[in-house]
Design an enzyme around this catalytic site. Sequence first.
Site, PDB file in Angstrom:
ATOM      1  N   THR A  18      -7.960   8.660   9.200  1.00  0.00           N
ATOM      2  CA  THR A  18      -7.585   7.479   8.412  1.00  0.00           C
ATOM      3  C   THR A  18      -7.569   6.207   9.264  1.00  0.00           C
ATOM      4  O   THR A  18      -7.071   5.182   8.826  1.00  0.00           O
ATOM      5  CB  THR A  18      -6.182   7.675   7.809  1.00  0.00           C
ATOM      6  OG1 THR A  18      -5.268   7.921   8.895  1.00  0.00           O
ATOM      7  CG2 THR A  18      -6.132   8.831   6.839  1.00  0.00           C
TER       8      THR A  18
ATOM      9  N   GLY B 272      -8.334   2.890  10.582  1.00  0.00           N
ATOM     10  CA  GLY B 272      -9.083   1.751  10.044  1.00  0.00           C
ATOM     11  C   GLY B 272      -8.911   1.556   8.547  1.00  0.00           C
ATOM     12  O   GLY B 272      -9.561   0.694   7.949  1.00  0.00           O
ATOM     13  N   THR B 273      -7.998   2.330   7.940  1.00  0.00           N
ATOM     14  CA  THR B 273      -7.816   2.252   6.485  1.00  0.00           C
ATOM     15  C   THR B 273      -7.370   0.858   6.029  1.00  0.00           C
ATOM     16  O   THR B 273      -7.936   0.286   5.096  1.00  0.00           O
ATOM     17  CB  THR B 273      -6.747   3.283   6.045  1.00  0.00           C
ATOM     18  OG1 THR B 273      -7.076   4.528   6.632  1.00  0.00           O
ATOM     19  CG2 THR B 273      -6.685   3.436   4.553  1.00  0.00           C
ATOM     20  N   GLY B 274      -6.336   0.324   6.725  1.00  0.00           N
ATOM     21  CA  GLY B 274      -5.795  -0.981   6.316  1.00  0.00           C
ATOM     22  C   GLY B 274      -6.808  -2.095   6.545  1.00  0.00           C
ATOM     23  O   GLY B 274      -6.953  -3.001   5.710  1.00  0.00           O
ATOM     24  N   CYS B 275      -7.517  -2.010   7.672  1.00  0.00           N
ATOM     25  CA  CYS B 275      -8.512  -3.045   7.996  1.00  0.00           C
ATOM     26  C   CYS B 275      -9.637  -3.016   6.969  1.00  0.00           C
ATOM     27  O   CYS B 275     -10.093  -4.051   6.488  1.00  0.00           O
ATOM     28  CB  CYS B 275      -9.097  -2.795   9.385  1.00  0.00           C
ATOM     29  SG  CYS B 275      -7.862  -2.625  10.660  1.00  0.00           S
TER      30      CYS B 275
ATOM     31  N   LYS C 147       0.843  -1.203   0.000  1.00  0.00           N
ATOM     32  CA  LYS C 147       0.000   0.000   0.000  1.00  0.00           C
ATOM     33  C   LYS C 147       0.876   1.250   0.000  1.00  0.00           C
ATOM     34  O   LYS C 147       1.797   1.359   0.798  1.00  0.00           O
ATOM     35  CB  LYS C 147      -0.928  -0.014   1.216  1.00  0.00           C
ATOM     36  CG  LYS C 147      -1.875  -1.212   1.199  1.00  0.00           C
ATOM     37  CD  LYS C 147      -2.667  -1.332   2.478  1.00  0.00           C
ATOM     38  CE  LYS C 147      -1.837  -1.804   3.634  1.00  0.00           C
ATOM     39  NZ  LYS C 147      -2.624  -2.122   4.836  1.00  0.00           N
TER      40      LYS C 147
HETATM   41  N1  PLP Z   1      -6.318  -3.719  14.414  1.00  0.00           N
HETATM   42  C1  PLP Z   1      -6.498  -3.109  15.594  1.00  0.00           C
HETATM   43  C2  PLP Z   1      -7.149  -3.838  16.717  1.00  0.00           C
HETATM   44  C3  PLP Z   1      -6.086  -1.811  15.744  1.00  0.00           C
HETATM   45  O1  PLP Z   1      -6.282  -1.232  16.914  1.00  0.00           O
HETATM   46  C4  PLP Z   1      -5.460  -1.127  14.659  1.00  0.00           C
HETATM   47  C5  PLP Z   1      -5.008   0.229  14.787  1.00  0.00           C
HETATM   48  O2  PLP Z   1      -5.148   0.897  15.767  1.00  0.00           O
HETATM   49  C6  PLP Z   1      -5.296  -1.789  13.475  1.00  0.00           C
HETATM   50  C7  PLP Z   1      -5.739  -3.081  13.391  1.00  0.00           C
HETATM   51  C8  PLP Z   1      -4.683  -1.146  12.283  1.00  0.00           C
HETATM   52  O3  PLP Z   1      -5.435  -0.066  11.901  1.00  0.00           O
HETATM   53  P1  PLP Z   1      -5.362   0.550  10.437  1.00  0.00           P
HETATM   54  O4  PLP Z   1      -6.431  -0.070   9.622  1.00  0.00           O
HETATM   55  O5  PLP Z   1      -5.606   2.002  10.692  1.00  0.00           O
HETATM   56  O6  PLP Z   1      -3.999   0.236   9.909  1.00  0.00           O
END
Ligand code: PLP
Length: 264
Positions: free
Chosen positions: A207, A209-212, A174
């Site tokens: 932003t 939760g972007t990766g999730c 990414k």
């Molecule tokens: N998973 C959890 C439980 C988190 O708390 C986080 C970030 O705080 C992430 C994954 C990764 O978040 P992002 O989608 O912003 O990279």
Amino acid sequence: MPVVVSIAGSDCSGGAGIQADIKTCSALGVYCPTAVTAVTAQNPRGVKAAEYVGDRMMRLQLRAIFDSITPDAVKIGMLPCADAVRVIYDTAAEYDLKNIVIDPVLSATSGGSLSGETETTSDAAKKLLFPLAVLVTPNIPELFRLSGADTGSDISAASMSLISDCSVKNLLVKGGHIEGCICTDTLYRQGMTPATFSSPRIATTHTHGTGCTLSSAIACGLANGHDLISAIKNAKEFLERALRRGKEKPVFPSDGPLLHRQSD
Ligand code: PLP
């Protein structure tokens, strides 16, 4: 109804992890059972605590889910320790899980490790889980950490080395951390020309939760029978709309979540 199982951490602030995966799947018409790997206490100012649920609870959740449902895809996010990796690996083998998408979360954007003893957890994930995945989706800092390449070194070389060291089938790097008004993600595969996916950069601090969101939206595409390229393209468009909405209607003053909606 298609089913994507999310195996990830809980984010009590509602922006990332399991919560982001459920919102993404719901908006995309996909059912989302969840196995919580860790409970985190966090808000936009940072992660206060993160605790592994333990081998027993991890195993029991996975059993309860996979004894009753055969998923169309599986998304794996936060892996708090090597023990969690081993339990998930055993389960993936036992139930012959398919269409596994791994978002190799190492730390929160706000700061704070989410992967315990990072090297031990990453080594276990690379050895056991990466070869099982159809797709792994690191951002650039994660790519450098996972491949052992120096920060700032050649991205393509680091990607190809991670692919060959860990038998990764598809690696989506990414590009959000590269400056510029366009964000380009690149899909690397052994023996193939890289494919690129570009979208306009949304200037926003919201932003979280972007990766999730991206990884679970890709899993939804795969669950719906789309090929990987279409699943990535559609997921990027979904992400762009959620980022725009998070910017327009912020929940927190800064560093807040994206906003998913049914019409996405
Ligand atoms: N998973 C959890 C439980 C988190 O708390 C986080 C970030 O705080 C992430 C994954 C990764 O978040 P992002 O989608 O912003 O990279």
